[in-house]
Design a protein around this motif. Structure first.
Motif, PDB file in Angstrom:
ATOM      1  N   THR A   1       0.853  -1.182   0.000  1.00 21.31           N
ATOM      2  CA  THR A   1       0.000   0.000   0.000  1.00 21.31           C
ATOM      3  C   THR A   1       0.894   1.239   0.000  1.00 21.31           C
ATOM      4  O   THR A   1       2.087   1.163   0.349  1.00 21.31           O
ATOM      5  CB  THR A   1      -0.904   0.052   1.244  1.00 21.31           C
ATOM      6  OG1 THR A   1      -0.068   0.171   2.405  1.00 21.31           O
ATOM      7  CG2 THR A   1      -1.791  -1.186   1.332  1.00 21.31           C
ATOM      8  N   LYS A   2       0.304   2.380  -0.332  1.00 15.45           N
ATOM      9  CA  LYS A   2       1.061   3.627  -0.319  1.00 15.45           C
ATOM     10  C   LYS A   2       1.526   3.936   1.111  1.00 15.45           C
ATOM     11  O   LYS A   2       2.622   4.460   1.310  1.00 15.45           O
ATOM     12  CB  LYS A   2       0.203   4.759  -0.874  1.00 15.45           C
ATOM     13  CG  LYS A   2       0.997   5.930  -1.315  1.00 15.45           C
ATOM     14  CD  LYS A   2       0.200   6.831  -2.223  1.00 15.45           C
ATOM     15  CE  LYS A   2       1.131   7.895  -2.759  1.00 15.45           C
ATOM     16  NZ  LYS A   2       0.561   8.702  -3.789  1.00 15.45           N
TER      17      LYS A   2
ATOM     18  N   VAL B   1      18.660   3.917 -17.711  1.00 16.24           N
ATOM     19  CA  VAL B   1      18.048   3.874 -16.388  1.00 16.24           C
ATOM     20  C   VAL B   1      16.772   3.025 -16.399  1.00 16.24           C
ATOM     21  O   VAL B   1      16.429   2.398 -15.401  1.00 16.24           O
ATOM     22  CB  VAL B   1      17.770   5.303 -15.853  1.00 16.24           C
ATOM     23  CG1 VAL B   1      16.580   5.934 -16.530  1.00 16.24           C
ATOM     24  CG2 VAL B   1      17.562   5.287 -14.354  1.00 16.24           C
ATOM     25  N   PHE B   2      16.103   2.960 -17.544  1.00 15.72           N
ATOM     26  CA  PHE B   2      14.866   2.184 -17.631  1.00 15.72           C
ATOM     27  C   PHE B   2      15.141   0.681 -17.517  1.00 15.72           C
ATOM     28  O   PHE B   2      14.314  -0.063 -17.011  1.00 15.72           O
ATOM     29  CB  PHE B   2      14.122   2.501 -18.930  1.00 15.72           C
ATOM     30  CG  PHE B   2      13.807   3.968 -19.066  1.00 15.72           C
ATOM     31  CD1 PHE B   2      12.953   4.600 -18.167  1.00 15.72           C
ATOM     32  CD2 PHE B   2      14.376   4.727 -20.059  1.00 15.72           C
ATOM     33  CE1 PHE B   2      12.670   5.957 -18.267  1.00 15.72           C
ATOM     34  CE2 PHE B   2      14.098   6.086 -20.182  1.00 15.72           C
ATOM     35  CZ  PHE B   2      13.248   6.699 -19.274  1.00 15.72           C
ATOM     36  N   ASP B   3      16.285   0.240 -17.988  1.00 18.99           N
ATOM     37  CA  ASP B   3      16.668  -1.162 -17.845  1.00 18.99           C
ATOM     38  C   ASP B   3      17.249  -1.429 -16.454  1.00 18.99           C
ATOM     39  O   ASP B   3      17.032  -2.481 -15.873  1.00 18.99           O
ATOM     40  CB  ASP B   3      17.707  -1.558 -18.901  1.00 18.99           C
ATOM     41  CG  ASP B   3      17.145  -1.494 -20.304  1.00 18.99           C
ATOM     42  OD1 ASP B   3      15.956  -1.807 -20.477  1.00 18.99           O
ATOM     43  OD2 ASP B   3      17.901  -1.131 -21.225  1.00 18.99           O
ATOM     44  N   MET B   4      17.961  -0.470 -15.932  1.00 19.31           N
ATOM     45  CA  MET B   4      18.650  -0.623 -14.666  1.00 19.31           C
ATOM     46  C   MET B   4      17.685  -0.723 -13.482  1.00 19.31           C
ATOM     47  O   MET B   4      17.922  -1.452 -12.524  1.00 19.31           O
ATOM     48  CB  MET B   4      19.574   0.580 -14.485  1.00 19.31           C
ATOM     49  CG  MET B   4      20.576   0.463 -13.398  1.00 19.31           C
ATOM     50  SD  MET B   4      21.615   1.912 -13.419  1.00 19.31           S
ATOM     51  CE  MET B   4      20.889   2.811 -12.083  1.00 19.31           C
ATOM     52  N   VAL B   5      16.580  -0.015 -13.550  1.00 21.59           N
ATOM     53  CA  VAL B   5      15.670   0.066 -12.411  1.00 21.59           C
ATOM     54  C   VAL B   5      14.995  -1.273 -12.100  1.00 21.59           C
ATOM     55  O   VAL B   5      14.621  -1.533 -10.957  1.00 21.59           O
ATOM     56  CB  VAL B   5      14.627   1.184 -12.624  1.00 21.59           C
ATOM     57  CG1 VAL B   5      13.572   0.781 -13.636  1.00 21.59           C
ATOM     58  CG2 VAL B   5      13.987   1.584 -11.315  1.00 21.59           C
ATOM     59  N   ASP B   6      14.875  -2.132 -13.085  1.00 20.73           N
ATOM     60  CA  ASP B   6      14.206  -3.421 -12.881  1.00 20.73           C
ATOM     61  C   ASP B   6      14.809  -4.249 -11.751  1.00 20.73           C
ATOM     62  O   ASP B   6      14.094  -4.960 -11.056  1.00 20.73           O
ATOM     63  CB  ASP B   6      14.216  -4.251 -14.168  1.00 20.73           C
ATOM     64  CG  ASP B   6      13.210  -3.751 -15.179  1.00 20.73           C
ATOM     65  OD1 ASP B   6      12.301  -2.987 -14.793  1.00 20.73           O
ATOM     66  OD2 ASP B   6      13.338  -4.112 -16.359  1.00 20.73           O
ATOM     67  N   GLU B   7      16.114  -4.150 -11.562  1.00 25.06           N
ATOM     68  CA  GLU B   7      16.757  -4.958 -10.519  1.00 25.06           C
ATOM     69  C   GLU B   7      16.342  -4.540  -9.111  1.00 25.06           C
ATOM     70  O   GLU B   7      16.537  -5.284  -8.156  1.00 25.06           O
ATOM     71  CB  GLU B   7      18.281  -4.930 -10.656  1.00 25.06           C
ATOM     72  CG  GLU B   7      18.906  -3.588 -10.312  1.00 25.06           C
ATOM     73  CD  GLU B   7      20.407  -3.567 -10.543  1.00 25.06           C
ATOM     74  OE1 GLU B   7      21.149  -3.740  -9.551  1.00 25.06           O
ATOM     75  OE2 GLU B   7      20.817  -3.384 -11.701  1.00 25.06           O
ATOM     76  N   PHE B   8      15.737  -3.362  -8.968  1.00 30.09           N
ATOM     77  CA  PHE B   8      15.323  -2.863  -7.657  1.00 30.09           C
ATOM     78  C   PHE B   8      13.831  -3.085  -7.387  1.00 30.09           C
ATOM     79  O   PHE B   8      13.344  -2.754  -6.308  1.00 30.09           O
ATOM     80  CB  PHE B   8      15.648  -1.367  -7.519  1.00 30.09           C
ATOM     81  CG  PHE B   8      17.119  -1.081  -7.631  1.00 30.09           C
ATOM     82  CD1 PHE B   8      17.979  -1.346  -6.574  1.00 30.09           C
ATOM     83  CD2 PHE B   8      17.660  -0.542  -8.799  1.00 30.09           C
ATOM     84  CE1 PHE B   8      19.336  -1.085  -6.670  1.00 30.09           C
ATOM     85  CE2 PHE B   8      19.008  -0.268  -8.895  1.00 30.09           C
ATOM     86  CZ  PHE B   8      19.852  -0.545  -7.837  1.00 30.09           C
ATOM     87  N   CYS B   9      13.101  -3.623  -8.358  1.00 31.46           N
ATOM     88  CA  CYS B   9      11.662  -3.812  -8.206  1.00 31.46           C
ATOM     89  C   CYS B   9      11.374  -4.879  -7.143  1.00 31.46           C
ATOM     90  O   CYS B   9      11.913  -5.980  -7.194  1.00 31.46           O
ATOM     91  CB  CYS B   9      11.041  -4.208  -9.541  1.00 31.46           C
ATOM     92  SG  CYS B   9       9.250  -4.311  -9.473  1.00 31.46           S
ATOM     93  N   ILE B  10      10.509  -4.530  -6.193  1.00 38.07           N
ATOM     94  CA  ILE B  10      10.160  -5.483  -5.140  1.00 38.07           C
ATOM     95  C   ILE B  10       8.671  -5.834  -5.153  1.00 38.07           C
ATOM     96  O   ILE B  10       8.237  -6.704  -4.400  1.00 38.07           O
ATOM     97  CB  ILE B  10      10.570  -4.970  -3.747  1.00 38.07           C
ATOM     98  CG1 ILE B  10       9.916  -3.631  -3.435  1.00 38.07           C
ATOM     99  CG2 ILE B  10      12.093  -4.895  -3.641  1.00 38.07           C
ATOM    100  CD1 ILE B  10      10.094  -3.167  -2.004  1.00 38.07           C
ATOM    101  N   GLY B  11       7.887  -5.154  -5.967  1.00 33.96           N
ATOM    102  CA  GLY B  11       6.460  -5.466  -6.018  1.00 33.96           C
ATOM    103  C   GLY B  11       5.651  -4.398  -6.709  1.00 33.96           C
ATOM    104  O   GLY B  11       6.190  -3.540  -7.413  1.00 33.96           O
ATOM    105  N   GLU B  12       4.361  -4.469  -6.482  1.00 28.50           N
ATOM    106  CA  GLU B  12       3.429  -3.528  -7.107  1.00 28.50           C
ATOM    107  C   GLU B  12       2.680  -2.740  -6.053  1.00 28.50           C
ATOM    108  O   GLU B  12       2.555  -3.177  -4.911  1.00 28.50           O
ATOM    109  CB  GLU B  12       2.449  -4.291  -7.986  1.00 28.50           C
ATOM    110  CG  GLU B  12       3.117  -4.971  -9.147  1.00 28.50           C
ATOM    111  CD  GLU B  12       2.121  -5.648 -10.085  1.00 28.50           C
ATOM    112  OE1 GLU B  12       0.895  -5.487  -9.903  1.00 28.50           O
ATOM    113  OE2 GLU B  12       2.578  -6.330 -10.995  1.00 28.50           O
ATOM    114  N   LEU B  13       2.181  -1.580  -6.468  1.00 31.55           N
ATOM    115  CA  LEU B  13       1.399  -0.734  -5.572  1.00 31.55           C
ATOM    116  C   LEU B  13      -0.019  -1.293  -5.512  1.00 31.55           C
ATOM    117  O   LEU B  13      -0.650  -1.540  -6.539  1.00 31.55           O
ATOM    118  CB  LEU B  13       1.388   0.697  -6.070  1.00 31.55           C
ATOM    119  CG  LEU B  13       0.730   1.712  -5.158  1.00 31.55           C
ATOM    120  CD1 LEU B  13       1.494   1.819  -3.838  1.00 31.55           C
ATOM    121  CD2 LEU B  13       0.662   3.065  -5.844  1.00 31.55           C
TER     122      LEU B  13
END
Length: 116
Positions: free
Chosen positions: A44-45, A102-114
């Motif tokens: 959640t936010k 940066v658009f490719d790089m950010v994927d490694e930091f994704c932990i989930g969805e809002l």
């Protein structure tokens, strides 16, 4: 005379191979998927807003949640990454200051969805 002509043709062919256009491999963009057997986590936010410091920094970009804590000190823009720590950073992320990598790089930091 024939030797000279053959030598010129050979040089032209070698030059075309060395300096000619090369076919590039298409770059496929992949969407990060959770590992097999592991569901994507939703936040959640309010949960994201708790992670708003230099040592615990989460951001939201287009309804995805990223833990960028390991990147805070490396961020080329300095502390600007902290302006929206724990909040939505979509506008800043898609600003003109970011290179396309940066658009490719950010994927490694994704932990989930809002979670809405």
């Amino acid at each position: 005379m024939v030797v000279i002509v053959l030598a010129l043709i050979f040089c032209i062919l070698v030059g075309a191979l060395v300096f000619g256009p090369r076919a590039s491999k298409p770059v496929a963009k992949t969407i990060q998927q959770p590992p097999p057997g592991k569901a994507s986590k939703s936040y959640t936010k309010a949960e994201v807003s708790l992670h708003n410091t230099r040592t615990d920094c989460w951001i939201i970009i287009k309804d995805k949640v990223y833990d960028v804590t390991p990147y805070v000190e490396e961020h080329p823009g300095g502390d600007t990454i902290l302006r929206h720590a724990g909040d939505d950073s979509s506008e800043g992320f898609y600003g003109p200051q970011h290179a396309t990598r940066v658009f490719d790089m950010v994927d490694e930091f994704c932990i989930g969805e809002l979670k809405h």
